[in-house]
Design an enzyme around this catalytic site. Structure first.
Site, PDB file in Angstrom:
ATOM      1  N   ILE A 146       0.899  -1.154   0.000  1.00  0.00           N
ATOM      2  CA  ILE A 146       0.000   0.000   0.000  1.00  0.00           C
ATOM      3  C   ILE A 146       0.931   1.196   0.000  1.00  0.00           C
ATOM      4  CG2 ILE A 146      -1.635   1.444   1.271  1.00  0.00           C
ATOM      5  CD1 ILE A 146      -2.940  -0.992   2.413  1.00  0.00           C
ATOM      6  N   TYR A 147       0.956   1.911  -1.110  1.00  0.00           N
ATOM      7  CA  TYR A 147       1.802   3.098  -1.211  1.00  0.00           C
ATOM      8  C   TYR A 147       0.949   4.283  -1.627  1.00  0.00           C
ATOM      9  CZ  TYR A 147       6.191   0.489  -0.898  1.00  0.00           C
ATOM     10  OH  TYR A 147       7.227  -0.281  -0.463  1.00  0.00           O
ATOM     11  N   GLY A 186      -4.567   5.743   2.349  1.00  0.00           N
ATOM     12  CA  GLY A 186      -4.101   4.414   2.757  1.00  0.00           C
ATOM     13  C   GLY A 186      -5.230   3.609   3.374  1.00  0.00           C
ATOM     14  N   ASN A 205       9.816   1.499   9.838  1.00  0.00           N
ATOM     15  CA  ASN A 205       8.743   2.324   9.285  1.00  0.00           C
ATOM     16  C   ASN A 205       7.639   2.439  10.354  1.00  0.00           C
ATOM     17  OD1 ASN A 205       6.751   3.588   7.796  1.00  0.00           O
ATOM     18  ND2 ASN A 205       6.928   2.244   6.026  1.00  0.00           N
ATOM     19  N   TYR A 257      -1.091  -0.107  10.997  1.00  0.00           N
ATOM     20  CA  TYR A 257      -1.636  -1.468  11.040  1.00  0.00           C
ATOM     21  C   TYR A 257      -2.071  -1.865  12.445  1.00  0.00           C
ATOM     22  CZ  TYR A 257      -0.339  -1.806   6.189  1.00  0.00           C
ATOM     23  OH  TYR A 257      -0.263  -1.575   4.847  1.00  0.00           O
ATOM     24  N   LYS A 302      -3.192   0.149  14.702  1.00  0.00           N
ATOM     25  CA  LYS A 302      -4.435   0.903  14.918  1.00  0.00           C
ATOM     26  C   LYS A 302      -5.621   0.164  14.276  1.00  0.00           C
ATOM     27  CE  LYS A 302      -5.590   4.390  12.335  1.00  0.00           C
ATOM     28  NZ  LYS A 302      -5.325   5.531  11.485  1.00  0.00           N
TER      29      LYS A 302
END
Length: 174
Positions: free
Chosen positions: A97-98, A109, A136, A143, A145
């Site tokens: 996912i970018y 996102g 990162n 993720y 969250k």
């Protein structure tokens, strides 16, 4: 941000896929990796040949996020044998996912992530998993969250640099 559209990538979109892939990868990782390693990844991991092969794989799917017809991010998911690891028929892998930096913090996102969950549920899968670089924190916190839990680690080679990815997963409720 309203008006964000998620659209499946087709073979006709290969140029745009390569462009957004390179742009977002550079934005995300260029400052914290060597120029040589970045160049090698872009040449191999995002070559037209590799993307063409991935687009033709029936167990991989790419999706663009669009705002006013401009591509601002993308998602890549894999299932079955096309997963980079695990290869579990009950799982969906979110490989990428970018989102372009200008659109960070604007729910893009999250929209792509929801699309991945929708795909997993639609296929009747039990869980979603992914690997995220240990350096990162923004992605890790995103993720966590969203309910993901760490379950393992693996090595991702970027050129000659071995980097540790934290593997995380989320059970899908049917």
């Amino acid at each position: 941000m309203e008006n964000i559209i998620v659209q499946k990538v087709t073979l006709n979109d290969i140029e745009q896929l390569q462009k957004i892939g390179k742009e977002t990868f550079l934005e995300t990782f260029a400052a914290v990796n060597t120029e040589e390693n970045i160049a090698q990844y872009l040449a191999e991991g995002l070559s037209k040949e590799k993307l063409l092969q991935e687009l033709q794989d029936e167990h991989s799917e790419f999706y663009f996020s669009l705002l006013d017809n401009a591509i601002i991010g993308y998602l890549k998911v894999n299932f079955g044998a096309s997963q980079t690891e695990l290869k579990d028929d009950k799982a969906l892998e979110i490989e990428r996912i970018y989102v372009l930096k200008d659109f960070h913090g604007k729910n893009v996102g999250q929209i792509l992530y929801k699309k991945a969950l929708e795909i997993g549920k639609g296929k009747g899968l039990e869980y979603v998993w992914l690997g995220v670089w240990e350096e990162n924190p923004r992605a890790i916190s995103f993720y966590k969250k969203n309910g993901f839990v760490e379950f393992d680690k693996h090595i991702f080679k970027l050129g000659d640099d071995e980097q540790t990815d934290i593997m995380m997963k989320l059970k899908l409720t049917q």
